[in-house]
Design an enzyme around this catalytic site. Structure first.
Site, PDB file in Angstrom:
ATOM      1  N   LEU A 163     -15.209 -13.252   0.012  1.00  0.00           N
ATOM      2  CA  LEU A 163     -15.403 -14.108   1.179  1.00  0.00           C
ATOM      3  C   LEU A 163     -16.600 -13.533   1.905  1.00  0.00           C
ATOM      4  O   LEU A 163     -16.494 -12.486   2.539  1.00  0.00           O
ATOM      5  CB  LEU A 163     -14.186 -14.027   2.106  1.00  0.00           C
ATOM      6  CG  LEU A 163     -13.034 -14.973   1.840  1.00  0.00           C
ATOM      7  CD1 LEU A 163     -12.348 -14.596   0.543  1.00  0.00           C
ATOM      8  CD2 LEU A 163     -12.048 -14.891   2.988  1.00  0.00           C
ATOM      9  N   ASP A 202     -14.792  -9.412  16.535  1.00  0.00           N
ATOM     10  CA  ASP A 202     -14.902 -10.305  15.388  1.00  0.00           C
ATOM     11  C   ASP A 202     -14.327 -11.656  15.781  1.00  0.00           C
ATOM     12  O   ASP A 202     -13.147 -11.760  16.105  1.00  0.00           O
ATOM     13  CB  ASP A 202     -14.101  -9.704  14.214  1.00  0.00           C
ATOM     14  CG  ASP A 202     -14.485 -10.316  12.876  1.00  0.00           C
ATOM     15  OD1 ASP A 202     -14.901 -11.482  12.863  1.00  0.00           O
ATOM     16  OD2 ASP A 202     -14.346  -9.620  11.852  1.00  0.00           O
ATOM     17  N   ARG A 212     -14.489 -14.405  13.823  1.00  0.00           N
ATOM     18  CA  ARG A 212     -14.396 -15.275  12.639  1.00  0.00           C
ATOM     19  C   ARG A 212     -12.993 -15.852  12.464  1.00  0.00           C
ATOM     20  O   ARG A 212     -12.008 -15.261  12.881  1.00  0.00           O
ATOM     21  CB  ARG A 212     -14.731 -14.480  11.371  1.00  0.00           C
ATOM     22  CG  ARG A 212     -16.198 -14.237  11.190  1.00  0.00           C
ATOM     23  CD  ARG A 212     -16.459 -13.381   9.989  1.00  0.00           C
ATOM     24  NE  ARG A 212     -16.093 -11.981  10.205  1.00  0.00           N
ATOM     25  CZ  ARG A 212     -16.299 -11.015   9.330  1.00  0.00           C
ATOM     26  NH1 ARG A 212     -16.839 -11.273   8.161  1.00  0.00           N
ATOM     27  NH2 ARG A 212     -15.967  -9.767   9.608  1.00  0.00           N
TER      28      ARG A 212
HETATM   29  N1  LIG Z   1     -22.079  -9.809  15.913  1.00  0.00           N
HETATM   30  C1  LIG Z   1     -22.677  -9.117  14.934  1.00  0.00           C
HETATM   31  N2  LIG Z   1     -22.558  -9.559  13.681  1.00  0.00           N
HETATM   32  C2  LIG Z   1     -23.141  -8.841  12.710  1.00  0.00           C
HETATM   33  C3  LIG Z   1     -23.865  -7.671  12.963  1.00  0.00           C
HETATM   34  N3  LIG Z   1     -24.322  -7.190  11.774  1.00  0.00           N
HETATM   35  C4  LIG Z   1     -23.887  -8.045  10.835  1.00  0.00           C
HETATM   36  N4  LIG Z   1     -23.176  -9.045  11.383  1.00  0.00           N
HETATM   37  C5  LIG Z   1     -22.443 -10.130  10.745  1.00  0.00           C
HETATM   38  O1  LIG Z   1     -21.296  -9.558  10.160  1.00  0.00           O
HETATM   39  C6  LIG Z   1     -20.837 -10.364   9.088  1.00  0.00           C
HETATM   40  C7  LIG Z   1     -20.583  -9.466   7.897  1.00  0.00           C
HETATM   41  O2  LIG Z   1     -19.855 -10.184   7.026  1.00  0.00           O
HETATM   42  P1  LIG Z   1     -19.090  -9.651   5.763  1.00  0.00           P
HETATM   43  O3  LIG Z   1     -19.956  -8.724   4.984  1.00  0.00           O
HETATM   44  O4  LIG Z   1     -18.515 -10.850   5.090  1.00  0.00           O
HETATM   45  O5  LIG Z   1     -17.829  -8.959   6.339  1.00  0.00           O
HETATM   46  P2  LIG Z   1     -17.263  -7.562   6.606  1.00  0.00           P
HETATM   47  O6  LIG Z   1     -16.277  -7.740   7.691  1.00  0.00           O
HETATM   48  O7  LIG Z   1     -18.336  -6.529   6.818  1.00  0.00           O
HETATM   49  O8  LIG Z   1     -16.402  -7.194   5.297  1.00  0.00           O
HETATM   50  P3  LIG Z   1     -16.837  -6.786   3.832  1.00  0.00           P
HETATM   51  O9  LIG Z   1     -18.326  -6.910   3.711  1.00  0.00           O
HETATM   52  O10 LIG Z   1     -16.080  -7.751   2.983  1.00  0.00           O
HETATM   53  O11 LIG Z   1     -16.358  -5.397   3.643  1.00  0.00           O
HETATM   54  C8  LIG Z   1     -21.898 -11.424   8.881  1.00  0.00           C
HETATM   55  O12 LIG Z   1     -21.459 -12.629   9.490  1.00  0.00           O
HETATM   56  C9  LIG Z   1     -23.112 -10.863   9.629  1.00  0.00           C
HETATM   57  O13 LIG Z   1     -23.961 -11.883  10.128  1.00  0.00           O
HETATM   58  C10 LIG Z   1     -23.968  -7.220  14.310  1.00  0.00           C
HETATM   59  O14 LIG Z   1     -24.539  -6.196  14.632  1.00  0.00           O
HETATM   60  N5  LIG Z   1     -23.346  -7.995  15.255  1.00  0.00           N
END
Ligand SMILES: Nc1nc2c(ncn2[C@@H]2O[C@H](COP(=O)(O)OP(=O)(O)OP(=O)(O)O)[C@@H](O)[C@H]2O)c(=O)[nH]1
Ligand SMILES: [Zn+2]
Length: 358
Positions: free
Chosen positions: A214, A290, A292
């Site tokens: 996901l 988060d 989401r």
């Molecule tokens: N608000 C915010 N969002 C961020 C930041 N850095 C990355 N993101 C967001 O974080 C999300 C990362 O998503 P994923 O890689 O699916 O999720 P995760 O929760 O890290 O989990 P896994 O990668 O599956 O281990 C994306 O929607 C990025 O746009 C940040 O500094 N602030």
């Protein structure tokens, strides 16, 4: 079905109105509250609101109130009274933390204790779902001006609590560098929200656990190759692993910035440049860590006929949400790629504050 918009369609309109700077009306029984998003408020609209008379107040989340050292008597939110000389600059400074450090907001802020906060709470939820800053200039009115989108509070709360049904639009073959035998499926929610995608690698059987990811949209990481996060390498690493195994399903969920949208994510990055970590930055903006909705991923998997997954993730919350929403996770497949000198702190914060597995 009538030609008049139903509650879902009204909510979609309300989001668009707020993003453009138009007021909306929340209705509960005989109560009416005008709601304006501070982020998109213009001086003209502020003057028009003042001309109505009455006493508007400013609703912000408890997260933002904490930064401003304002009292959140309503628990998860605070309703601030406006000082006599409150203008657009003052409202923006309360809503947007961009200048918190350069010119700290001077209180004391006076928060309302009396009266119901339910419509203010709903207003903030709607603003978050419209991906704009959760700060609402609200005014209770006996009757609402003509021509504004009006939402019934009970129906709207119900809609925000319920995941919108997603409908398959189309799928077609897209040979990928990582896996030539791939198809892209497009799904569209009924609520006018963002579309989500599924990339199906090979023809994974529906009766055995599928290798799945996901992936939440990250424009900066996925497309631009940003080194601030690990998203790009995770996306491509997952596709490569699925290609190597000959089967898999990658859900590309358009929940940019952990559900706060790209503009707010860039606001968070700007705060990170001022020394705050990824979680603190979200809080200063008024968001939770988060935002989401992981139910979408589970719903899409079910819709495509999958009941169990081998989930590519380091995030235990994703596993918990899958299980809670009826998808069995038979195995967690770690996805550790893309660490670099720019994102070591970011990854450490995720491990420390969000429980990510290292
Ligand atoms: N608000 C915010 N969002 C961020 C930041 N850095 C990355 N993101 C967001 O974080 C999300 C990362 O998503 P994923 O890689 O699916 O999720 P995760 O929760 O890290 O989990 P896994 O990668 O599956 O281990 C994306 O929607 C990025 O746009 C940040 O500094 N602030
Ligand atoms: Zn990213």
């Amino acid at each position: 079905m009538s030609l008049i918009p139903d509650a879902t369609e009204q909510l979609a309109r309300a989001r668009a109105d707020l993003r453009m700077g138009l007021p909306i009306v929340l209705r509960d029984g005989s109560r009416r509250m005008l709601v304006l998003a501070v982020e998109t408020l213009s001086a003209d609209r502020l003057a028009a609101l003042a001309a109505l008379g009455g006493t508007p107040h400013l609703a912000i989340t408890a997260r933002r109130a904490e930064t401003l050292k304002a009292r959140a008597y309503d628990g998860d939110l605070a309703r601030l009274t406006l000082p006599k000389d409150a203008d657009l600059t003052w409202l923006n400074a309360v809503a947007d933390p961009a200048d918190d450090l350069r010119s700290p907001m001077k209180g004391p802020f006076v928060a309302l204790r009396e009266g119901p906060a339910d419509l203010d709470r709903l207003a903030l939820r709607i603003l978050k779902s419209a991906r704009i800053l959760p700060a609402a200039l609200n005014l209770s009115v006996p009757t609402a001006p003509e021509g504004l989108t009006t939402l019934d509070a009970t129906a709207t709360r119900h809609l925000l609590d319920t995941a919108s049904p997603l409908h398959p639009v189309i799928h077609a073959r897209v040979p990928l560098a990582a896996a030539e035998n791939s198809r892209l499926h497009v799904f569209r929610p009924e609520d006018g929200g963002e579309e989500h995608y599924a990339i199906e690698i090979g023809r994974p059987p529906r009766d055995t656990p599928v290798l799945a990811r996901l992936h939440s949209a990250c424009f900066t990481g996925d497309l631009l190759g940003s080194l601030k996060c690990d998203c790009g390498p995770q996306l491509h690493g997952a596709l490569t692993q699925m290609g190597d195994e000959g089967a898999g399903i990658l859900l590309y969920l358009n929940q940019e910035g952990r559900g706060i949208g790209l503009a707010n994510k860039m606001r968070a990055y700007s705060l990170q440049d001022q020394g705050f970590d990824t979680v603190e930055a979200n809080h200063r903006l008024g968001f939770e860590d988060d935002e989401r909705d992981f139910r979408i991923g589970a719903a899409l998997l079910k819709q495509m006929g999958f009941a169990s997954v081998r989930l590519l993730t380091n995030n235990p919350a994703k596993i918990a949400m899958m299980e809670k929403n009826g998808i069995a996770v038979t195995e967690r497949v770690p996805l550790k790629v893309g660490e670099n000198p720019h994102n070591t702190k970011y990854l450490a914060t995720k491990a420390k504050k969000s429980g990510h597995l290292l």
